[in-house]
Design a protein around this motif. Structure first.
Motif, PDB file in Angstrom:
ATOM      1  N   GLY A   1       0.818  -1.219   0.000  1.00 16.19           N
ATOM      2  CA  GLY A   1       0.000   0.000   0.000  1.00 16.19           C
ATOM      3  C   GLY A   1       0.848   1.263   0.000  1.00 16.19           C
ATOM      4  O   GLY A   1       0.369   2.334   0.337  1.00 16.19           O
ATOM      5  N   TYR A   2       2.126   1.115  -0.335  1.00 15.18           N
ATOM      6  CA  TYR A   2       3.061   2.263  -0.418  1.00 15.18           C
ATOM      7  C   TYR A   2       3.204   2.979   0.920  1.00 15.18           C
ATOM      8  O   TYR A   2       3.456   4.180   0.981  1.00 15.18           O
ATOM      9  CB  TYR A   2       2.618   3.279  -1.488  1.00 15.18           C
ATOM     10  N   ASP A   3       3.017   2.242   2.015  1.00 14.13           N
ATOM     11  CA  ASP A   3       3.210   2.848   3.333  1.00 14.13           C
ATOM     12  C   ASP A   3       4.407   2.265   4.057  1.00 14.13           C
ATOM     13  O   ASP A   3       4.521   2.380   5.270  1.00 14.13           O
ATOM     14  CB  ASP A   3       1.946   2.680   4.182  1.00 14.13           C
ATOM     15  N   HIS A   4       5.324   1.607   3.308  1.00 16.87           N
ATOM     16  CA  HIS A   4       6.495   1.031   3.947  1.00 16.87           C
ATOM     17  C   HIS A   4       7.523   2.115   4.251  1.00 16.87           C
ATOM     18  O   HIS A   4       7.509   3.198   3.651  1.00 16.87           O
ATOM     19  CB  HIS A   4       7.111  -0.054   3.051  1.00 16.87           C
ATOM     20  N   ARG A   5       8.422   1.807   5.164  1.00 16.85           N
ATOM     21  CA  ARG A   5       9.438   2.758   5.597  1.00 16.85           C
ATOM     22  C   ARG A   5      10.793   2.062   5.697  1.00 16.85           C
ATOM     23  O   ARG A   5      10.857   0.857   5.961  1.00 16.85           O
ATOM     24  CB  ARG A   5       9.097   3.352   6.970  1.00 16.85           C
ATOM     25  N   VAL A   6      11.858   2.829   5.524  1.00  9.19           N
ATOM     26  CA  VAL A   6      13.225   2.355   5.751  1.00  9.19           C
ATOM     27  C   VAL A   6      13.818   3.249   6.818  1.00  9.19           C
ATOM     28  O   VAL A   6      13.877   4.471   6.658  1.00  9.19           O
ATOM     29  CB  VAL A   6      14.064   2.393   4.460  1.00  9.19           C
ATOM     30  N   ARG A   7      14.306   2.680   7.881  1.00 10.18           N
ATOM     31  CA  ARG A   7      14.735   3.472   9.018  1.00 10.18           C
ATOM     32  C   ARG A   7      16.218   3.237   9.334  1.00 10.18           C
ATOM     33  O   ARG A   7      16.865   2.371   8.761  1.00 10.18           O
ATOM     34  CB  ARG A   7      13.884   3.141  10.251  1.00 10.18           C
ATOM     35  N   ASP A   8      16.683   4.009  10.305  1.00  6.52           N
ATOM     36  CA  ASP A   8      18.035   3.883  10.869  1.00  6.52           C
ATOM     37  C   ASP A   8      19.151   4.180   9.852  1.00  6.52           C
ATOM     38  O   ASP A   8      20.222   3.583   9.879  1.00  6.52           O
ATOM     39  CB  ASP A   8      18.238   2.480  11.463  1.00  6.52           C
ATOM     40  N   TYR A   9      18.858   5.095   8.940  1.00  3.76           N
ATOM     41  CA  TYR A   9      19.904   5.615   8.050  1.00  3.76           C
ATOM     42  C   TYR A   9      20.269   7.031   8.484  1.00  3.76           C
ATOM     43  O   TYR A   9      19.411   7.781   8.973  1.00  3.76           O
ATOM     44  CB  TYR A   9      19.433   5.643   6.588  1.00  3.76           C
ATOM     45  N   ARG A  10      21.529   7.391   8.266  1.00  2.00           N
ATOM     46  CA  ARG A  10      21.987   8.734   8.615  1.00  2.00           C
ATOM     47  C   ARG A  10      22.636   9.378   7.386  1.00  2.00           C
ATOM     48  O   ARG A  10      23.363   8.718   6.643  1.00  2.00           O
ATOM     49  CB  ARG A  10      23.003   8.693   9.753  1.00  2.00           C
ATOM     50  N   LEU A  11      22.374  10.630   7.190  1.00  2.00           N
ATOM     51  CA  LEU A  11      22.993  11.387   6.096  1.00  2.00           C
ATOM     52  C   LEU A  11      24.169  12.179   6.647  1.00  2.00           C
ATOM     53  O   LEU A  11      24.030  12.944   7.605  1.00  2.00           O
ATOM     54  CB  LEU A  11      21.987  12.351   5.465  1.00  2.00           C
ATOM     55  N   GLN A  12      25.324  12.001   6.014  1.00  3.24           N
ATOM     56  CA  GLN A  12      26.522  12.731   6.416  1.00  3.24           C
ATOM     57  C   GLN A  12      26.806  13.800   5.355  1.00  3.24           C
ATOM     58  O   GLN A  12      27.055  13.487   4.198  1.00  3.24           O
ATOM     59  CB  GLN A  12      27.719  11.789   6.560  1.00  3.24           C
ATOM     60  N   VAL A  13      26.764  15.036   5.734  1.00  6.97           N
ATOM     61  CA  VAL A  13      26.993  16.153   4.817  1.00  6.97           C
ATOM     62  C   VAL A  13      28.491  16.414   4.724  1.00  6.97           C
ATOM     63  O   VAL A  13      29.159  16.615   5.751  1.00  6.97           O
ATOM     64  CB  VAL A  13      26.253  17.417   5.275  1.00  6.97           C
ATOM     65  N   VAL A  14      29.020  16.394   3.501  1.00 11.16           N
ATOM     66  CA  VAL A  14      30.452  16.655   3.278  1.00 11.16           C
ATOM     67  C   VAL A  14      30.574  17.810   2.287  1.00 11.16           C
ATOM     68  O   VAL A  14      29.674  18.040   1.467  1.00 11.16           O
ATOM     69  CB  VAL A  14      31.172  15.401   2.726  1.00 11.16           C
ATOM     70  N   PRO A  15      31.644  18.565   2.364  1.00 14.73           N
ATOM     71  CA  PRO A  15      31.819  19.685   1.420  1.00 14.73           C
ATOM     72  C   PRO A  15      32.107  19.177   0.015  1.00 14.73           C
ATOM     73  O   PRO A  15      32.648  18.095  -0.176  1.00 14.73           O
ATOM     74  CB  PRO A  15      33.002  20.456   1.999  1.00 14.73           C
ATOM     75  N   SER A  16      31.761  20.004  -0.961  1.00 19.74           N
ATOM     76  CA  SER A  16      32.102  19.683  -2.353  1.00 19.74           C
ATOM     77  C   SER A  16      33.580  19.960  -2.582  1.00 19.74           C
ATOM     78  O   SER A  16      34.156  20.879  -1.982  1.00 19.74           O
ATOM     79  CB  SER A  16      31.260  20.523  -3.314  1.00 19.74           C
ATOM     80  N   PRO A  17      34.213  19.176  -3.441  1.00 15.12           N
ATOM     81  CA  PRO A  17      35.644  19.431  -3.713  1.00 15.12           C
ATOM     82  C   PRO A  17      35.827  20.726  -4.486  1.00 15.12           C
ATOM     83  O   PRO A  17      35.023  21.059  -5.377  1.00 15.12           O
ATOM     84  CB  PRO A  17      36.065  18.211  -4.532  1.00 15.12           C
ATOM     85  N   SER A  18      36.871  21.451  -4.184  1.00 18.50           N
ATOM     86  CA  SER A  18      37.170  22.703  -4.881  1.00 18.50           C
ATOM     87  C   SER A  18      38.673  22.960  -4.820  1.00 18.50           C
ATOM     88  O   SER A  18      39.403  22.311  -4.060  1.00 18.50           O
ATOM     89  CB  SER A  18      36.400  23.877  -4.267  1.00 18.50           C
ATOM     90  N   ILE A  19      39.119  23.900  -5.615  1.00 26.10           N
ATOM     91  CA  ILE A  19      40.528  24.287  -5.656  1.00 26.10           C
ATOM     92  C   ILE A  19      40.745  25.437  -4.686  1.00 26.10           C
ATOM     93  O   ILE A  19      40.041  26.454  -4.736  1.00 26.10           O
ATOM     94  CB  ILE A  19      40.947  24.696  -7.075  1.00 26.10           C
ATOM     95  N   VAL A  20      41.716  25.285  -3.800  1.00 29.40           N
ATOM     96  CA  VAL A  20      42.001  26.332  -2.824  1.00 29.40           C
ATOM     97  C   VAL A  20      43.294  27.082  -3.145  1.00 29.40           C
ATOM     98  O   VAL A  20      43.525  28.176  -2.616  1.00 29.40           O
ATOM     99  CB  VAL A  20      42.088  25.732  -1.402  1.00 29.40           C
ATOM    100  N   GLU A  21      44.136  26.509  -4.010  1.00 29.25           N
ATOM    101  CA  GLU A  21      45.394  27.180  -4.350  1.00 29.25           C
ATOM    102  C   GLU A  21      45.877  26.683  -5.705  1.00 29.25           C
ATOM    103  O   GLU A  21      45.806  25.484  -5.992  1.00 29.25           O
ATOM    104  CB  GLU A  21      46.450  26.900  -3.281  1.00 29.25           C
ATOM    105  N   THR A  22      46.328  27.603  -6.543  1.00 26.68           N
ATOM    106  CA  THR A  22      46.869  27.235  -7.849  1.00 26.68           C
ATOM    107  C   THR A  22      48.142  28.024  -8.096  1.00 26.68           C
ATOM    108  O   THR A  22      48.138  29.261  -8.036  1.00 26.68           O
ATOM    109  CB  THR A  22      45.861  27.528  -8.978  1.00 26.68           C
ATOM    110  N   LYS A  23      49.222  27.297  -8.368  1.00 25.50           N
ATOM    111  CA  LYS A  23      50.500  27.939  -8.662  1.00 25.50           C
ATOM    112  C   LYS A  23      50.977  27.501 -10.050  1.00 25.50           C
ATOM    113  O   LYS A  23      50.664  26.393 -10.506  1.00 25.50           O
ATOM    114  CB  LYS A  23      51.550  27.598  -7.606  1.00 25.50           C
ATOM    115  N   LEU A  24      51.733  28.386 -10.680  1.00 19.97           N
ATOM    116  CA  LEU A  24      52.255  28.140 -12.026  1.00 19.97           C
ATOM    117  C   LEU A  24      53.777  28.157 -11.990  1.00 19.97           C
ATOM    118  O   LEU A  24      54.385  29.165 -11.590  1.00 19.97           O
ATOM    119  CB  LEU A  24      51.744  29.201 -13.010  1.00 19.97           C
TER     120      LEU A  24
END
Length: 272
Positions: A1-24
């Motif tokens: 009846g589309y009333d099922h649930r999935v429990r006990d999961y946790r979402l871990q938020v992590v930053p997106s990768p980016s460039i912090v320094e560039t040298k030539l």
């Protein structure tokens, strides 16, 4: 009846990768390098907005991210080519990115898509831009002085002015075309400051082996020209000044022309 649930999961938020320094790491074309004056020696610089480098520069791009990476897709929008930088295969620091540009040819744009160890992908891609500076031909601001449009076979053509280049002048010369013949170069020296004080003596040229002999009724085209030391193309850059048209005459004809000019000036003075 589309009333099922999935429990006990946790979402871990992590930053997106980016460039912090560039040298030539830059190694400039060897024709630009002057070790005595410490000009254009290899150097390391930060990549900033509006960074400009001469064409032909060898560049090693060293970038650092804010987190550990698995791989980096480096795409060149101009050539539509993508290079995959495998961090694990490269070894060393997992946050370090290195990309080699063997020779800068015009403006360079790179799009970097970072894949970190958390499975997060940078979206949109990070863009790096380096403007290429084209080597310009020498600027010839030297002119013929002290002569008119008619010369005798024993004439001396003087040139005064300045010849400059964005890096250095290699050779400079009088470009002479007699009638419809092939151009013939007659070199002269330029001072380190770019000042020009040169002469082309047709009497000495006539006496030299294989020299140029000027005759009355000849038509001359004279141009001051100079080339730089750029070796990025098949030939160096060549700059030219104004083109002068001269007529060959006998000494008597030249004297008659000068007398007519003097008479015209005298009449003008009398009228004034």
């Amino acid at each position: 009846g589309y009333d099922h649930r999935v429990r006990d999961y946790r979402l871990q938020v992590v930053p997106s990768p980016s460039i912090v320094e560039t040298k030539l790491d830059c190694a400039f074309p060897h024709y630009m390098v002057d070790e005595n004056l410490s000009l254009w020696l290899p150097r390391t610089m930060d990549l900033a907005s509006g960074t400009q480098l001469p064409n032909g520069t060898k560049i090693t791009i060293r970038a650092r991210s804010n987190k550990d990476l698995a791989k980096v897709d480096i795409r060149d929008p101009q050539s539509q080519q993508t290079t995959v930088y495998d961090v694990a295969q490269a070894g060393g620091d997992p946050r370090h990115i290195e990309y080699l540009v063997a020779s800068l040819q015009g403006n360079l744009t790179l799009e970097l898509t970072l894949h970190d160890t958390d499975g997060v992908v940078s979206d949109p891609p990070l863009r790096l831009f380096i403007a290429g500076i084209e080597d310009q031909p020498p600027a010839v601001a030297a002119t013929l002085c002290g002569i008119g449009t008619a010369i005798t076979p024993d004439a001396v053509i003087p040139a005064q002015g300045k010849i400059t280049d964005d890096y250095d002048v290699d050779t400079s010369w009088f470009d002479i075309v007699v009638n419809d013949g092939a151009p013939r170069p007659f070199p002269f020296d330029v001072a380190e400051t770019g000042q020009v004080s040169a002469e082309l003596d047709f009497r000495a040229q006539r006496a030299a082996a294989g020299g140029l002999e000027l005759k009355p009724q000849d038509k001359l085209a004279v141009t001051l020209m100079a080339s730089d030391k750029c070796d990025l193309a098949a030939a160096p850059n060549v700059g030219s000044g104004d083109r002068y048209q001269l007529d060959g005459v006998t000494p008597d004809e030249l004297l008659a022309m000068l007398e007519r000019r003097e008479l015209g000036l005298r009449r003008r003075v009398e009228q004034i």
